[in-house]
Design an enzyme around this catalytic site. Structure first.
Site, short mmCIF file in Angstrom:
data_model
loop_
_atom_site.label_atom_id
_atom_site.label_comp_id
_atom_site.label_asym_id
_atom_site.label_seq_id
_atom_site.Cartn_x
_atom_site.Cartn_y
_atom_site.Cartn_z
NE ARG A 159 38.77 43.90 34.40
CZ ARG A 159 38.68 44.29 33.13
NH1 ARG A 159 39.42 45.28 32.67
NH2 ARG A 159 37.84 43.71 32.31
CG HIS A 186 38.47 51.09 32.39
ND1 HIS A 186 38.07 50.12 33.27
CD2 HIS A 186 38.85 50.41 31.27
CE1 HIS A 186 38.18 48.92 32.72
NE2 HIS A 186 38.67 49.07 31.48
#
Ligand code: GLV
Length: 314
Positions: free
Chosen positions: A229, A277
């Protein structure tokens, strides 16, 4: 059934594979799959399958037996302060997601090991920089976070000859590679690693874990791959470590703000590779089985698979 009405499965995700809702309906024909709560009595909803839902969406659902998060990481989900209390929350353990993640980590580890970023820069400058190829055994890859994904990446990397070490906040036993745990063993781990792979869950304990002190402890010239993350990393400390040549290169797939804002310095930094991502994603072909199994388990009073511990944050 609620009276004569079928139980409802609420699906909410704007970012997942668009085949999910139909796949759920086909796999569970005795339930009614709904994408909004419009016209649905809240007490009819037995299960919610969600990714990045609006906070408070699930609060009115008084008969919910399961919340299935459509992802491996649940930090976004747990940030909702209005979740219904006591409802089991499951995250996804998807063999497809695990396989794509292993490929991504293997691909970028190989690229860093074979100095592809340096070769690309040399090409741009028209320089013939011969970099002697090295065997993978000479490169030590450190994986931070030893869950499903971390273990799978470790196996893939060891399989082609990299030396692999692991680090986690609490001790993990039974791994096929050397592991380190907690604050006290962190610098001994970091000192040895040429490439660091971040696969930690984002929790109050791991937020900003990769800060200026972390970069002081790494092996000079190490490289970083962040597939965990964005908020695990202090962005300014990362750029400083690159600019001071303590860090050689960073491959970043996750960011504090996504999409990464156009003005963010990561886009143009010569020692940063940005991907949107997409290191991996869930997909109904490989993950539907767990979702179906979990909904069936939850409505028949059995324990669902891959439950999240909200107190731990993963
Ligand atoms: C993606 O980021 C996931 O957590 O599945």
């Amino acid at each position: 059934m609620t009276g004569s009405r079928p139980l409802v499965i609420l699906f909410h995700s704007d970012a997942s594979d668009p085949r999910w809702p139909d796949a759920i309906q086909r796999a569970l024909p005795d339930f009614e799959m709904r994408r909004t709560l419009d016209g649905v009595p809240p007490e009819d909803v037995a299960a919610a399958v969600v990714w990045k839902h609006p906070p408070g969406l699930l609060e009115p659902l008084t008969n919910l037996k399961l919340i299935q998060v459509l992802g491996a990481g649940v930090d976004h989900f747990l940030a909702d302060t209005r979740l219904p209390k006591g409802v089991p929350i499951a995250r996804l353990v998807d063999p497809g997601l695990t396989a794509r993640m292993s490929e991504y980590v293997l691909m970028h580890t190989l690229a860093l090991h074979r100095r592809l970023p340096e070769s690309a820069r040399a090409q741009r400058d028209g320089r013939w920089d011969f970099i002697h190829p090295q065997p993978p055994e000479r490169t030590c890859v450190g994986i931070l976070g030893l869950g499903e994904l971390g273990q799978a990446c470790a196996a893939a990397l060891s399989g082609i000859g990299f030396r692999v070490l692991g680090w986690s906040r609490s001790r993990r036993s039974g791994m096929a590679f050397e592991t380190y745990a907690g604050e006290v063993e962190r610098s001994a781990f970091l000192r040895q690693c040429d490439i660091l792979v971040l696969l930690l869950p984002l929790t109050a304990q791991t937020r900003d874990i990769v800060d200026a002190r972390f970069f002081d402890e790494i092996r000079p010239g190490a490289a970083l791959i962040n597939v965990g993350r964005g908020a695990l990393v202090d962005d300014a400390a990362l750029v400083a470590a690159l600019d001071e040549d303590r860090l050689r290169h960073a491959v970043l797939d996750v960011f504090r703000q996504e999409p990464l804002p156009p003005e963010h310095p990561f886009w143009t930094h010569p020692a940063i590779t940005v991907t949107p991502h997409n290191s991996s994603a869930t997909n109904p072909d490989t993950a539907m089985a767990q979702v179906t199994e979990n909904i069936r388990r939850a409505v028949s009073g059995q324990t669902p698979l891959h439950l999240v511990d909200p107190a731990a944050g993963y």
